[in-house]
Design a protein around this motif. Structure first.
Motif, PDB file in Angstrom:
ATOM      1  N   ARG A 222      72.573  45.949  -7.776  1.00 23.85           N
ATOM      2  CA  ARG A 222      71.945  45.966  -6.389  1.00 23.85           C
ATOM      3  C   ARG A 222      70.662  44.931  -6.130  1.00 23.85           C
ATOM      4  O   ARG A 222      70.654  44.466  -4.993  1.00 23.85           O
TER       5      ARG A 222
ATOM      6  N   SER B   7      77.223  49.766  -3.757  1.00 20.56           N
ATOM      7  CA  SER B   7      76.262  49.008  -2.995  1.00 20.56           C
ATOM      8  C   SER B   7      75.926  47.510  -3.359  1.00 20.56           C
ATOM      9  O   SER B   7      75.931  46.953  -2.434  1.00 20.56           O
ATOM     10  N   GLY B   8      75.778  47.305  -4.689  1.00 16.19           N
ATOM     11  CA  GLY B   8      75.865  45.975  -5.198  1.00 16.19           C
ATOM     12  C   GLY B   8      76.859  45.203  -5.007  1.00 16.19           C
ATOM     13  O   GLY B   8      76.834  44.117  -4.430  1.00 16.19           O
TER      14      GLY B   8
END
Length: 373
Positions: A221, A284-285
């Motif tokens: 992330r 999310s990353g």
């Protein structure tokens, strides 16, 4: 036998072709589903966020969500989206958690959405705090405020937006100085490893720090924040703005490095260079990588033939393995600064904050939606 072999070959080719397609209408539906889940869960925009402690709802996690919401509103301008963001800004009186004196990018991240809302309906009162907060950077010499790479995403686009809004190139220059300080100087040698095309999260992870397998520690992330920031800044600043090429080159270098470490299932590991140390898929990353690459493809920075299969595989993986029927997103790592934080992850686990993962997902979806076949 020849006919059977031919049938198998055609079937496989058809499957590969199908896997490389993105249904734009479905992308929008999936974005709206995920966003509806959050808006229904958080109808009160001013409600404080309580985890290990109580925090106001204009902290960076919520600021990232509203970035994503405004990206969704740009491609699907619904009054309910605009009102939800406007109510949030009004509740916080268009201000920041630590006041206008703050130099912490986590605090003034909210200004990204404040400026977007102002542009939709200008009123000088709306940006009184943003202008006061950001102007001070032009008159103070410090350039080392972004000493962790997350801050690049939280703060850099605000400078870009202010440069456009005020027609003041000093914001572009200050932004570049602060970015390059993080890139080349923080921690002694900077946080960007040009050799690997990836970033250490902060000076704590500079060499000689290594992951258990002896590789450098590149947090998914954290690197996502950087490539996302580069894409966003490039989408804001006018074409030909000074230092534009630096940002394009860095986005391209990161994309090249990330292609090499994409998982077979389409996600990226939490630890990009050590799949055995809290590797595992993380949404999310992955979403931020999709956002950065899709922007690069849409704007001629990245080769479409090379990167579309990567983007498509990642987007489809997030939908298939991350998006629940009710709109909840799984496989989102909780807040932290390195691979071990918030572990273990799972399809059903709720992270400590649900907002920023959704924001990343919406940013990715909006850019994927813009890709033309």
């Amino acid at each position: 036998m020849k006919n059977i072999s031919l049938f198998i070959c055609l079937f496989i080719c058809a499957q590969i072709g199908f896997a490389q397609q993105i249904d734009r209408d479905q992308v929008l539906k999936d974005m709206e589903l995920a966003n509806a889940y959050f808006m229904q869960k958080w109808p009160d925009v001013g409600k404080t966020i309580i985890t290990n402690k109580e925090r106001p709802s204009n902290i960076w996690t919520r600021g990232v969500y509203y970035e994503g919401l405004m990206a969704l509103h740009e491609i699907m301008p619904k009054e309910e989206y605009y009102k939800y963001a406007l109510d949030w800004a009004n509740f916080h009186e268009w201000g920041f958690r630590s006041g206008n004196e703050t130099r912490n990018a986590d605090d003034y991240c909210a200004a990204q959405t404040y400026i977007d809302l102002y542009n939709l309906q200008p009123d000088p009162e709306k940006l009184k705090n943003t202008r006061a907060c950001m102007q001070k950077f032009l008159f103070t010499p410090q350039t080392g405020d972004w000493d962790w790479i997350d801050a690049i995403q939280m703060g850099m686009p605000v400078f870009a937006k202010m440069g456009v809004l005020e027609e003041d190139s000093r914001y572009y220059e200050k932004m570049y100085q602060m970015y390059m300080d993080t890139r080349n100087s923080i921690g002694g040698n900077g946080l960007f490893n040009e050799k690997d095309g990836l970033w250490w999260r902060d000076a704590d992870f500079d060499p000689p720090y290594t992951e258990p397998n002896g590789e450098d520690s590149y947090w998914s992330r954290g690197n996502g924040w950087v490539i996302g920031a580069l894409a966003k800044v490039l989408s804001i600043i006018p074409e030909g703005t000074v230092h534009e090429e630096q940002y394009k080159e860095d986005l391209e270098a990161m994309a090249e490095a990330l292609v090499k470490v994409q998982r077979k299932d389409g996600f990226w590991n939490v630890s990009l260079h050590d799949e055995g140390h809290f590797g595992g898929k993380e949404l999310s990353g992955t979403a931020l990588f999709v956002y950065g690459m899709a922007y690069g493809v849409n704007n001629g920075i990245l080769d479409k033939d090379k990167y579309m299969p990567v983007i498509t595989k990642a987007w489809n993986a997030m939908i298939k393995d991350g998006l629940h029927e009710n709109g909840f997103l799984g496989w989102v790592q909780s807040t932290g600064k390195e691979p071990k934080d918030g572990q273990p992850l799972s399809y059903k686990k709720i992270p400590d904050f649900e907002d920023y993962g959704l924001g990343c997902f919406l940013l990715a979806g909006a850019e994927v939606y813009r890709i033309q076949s």
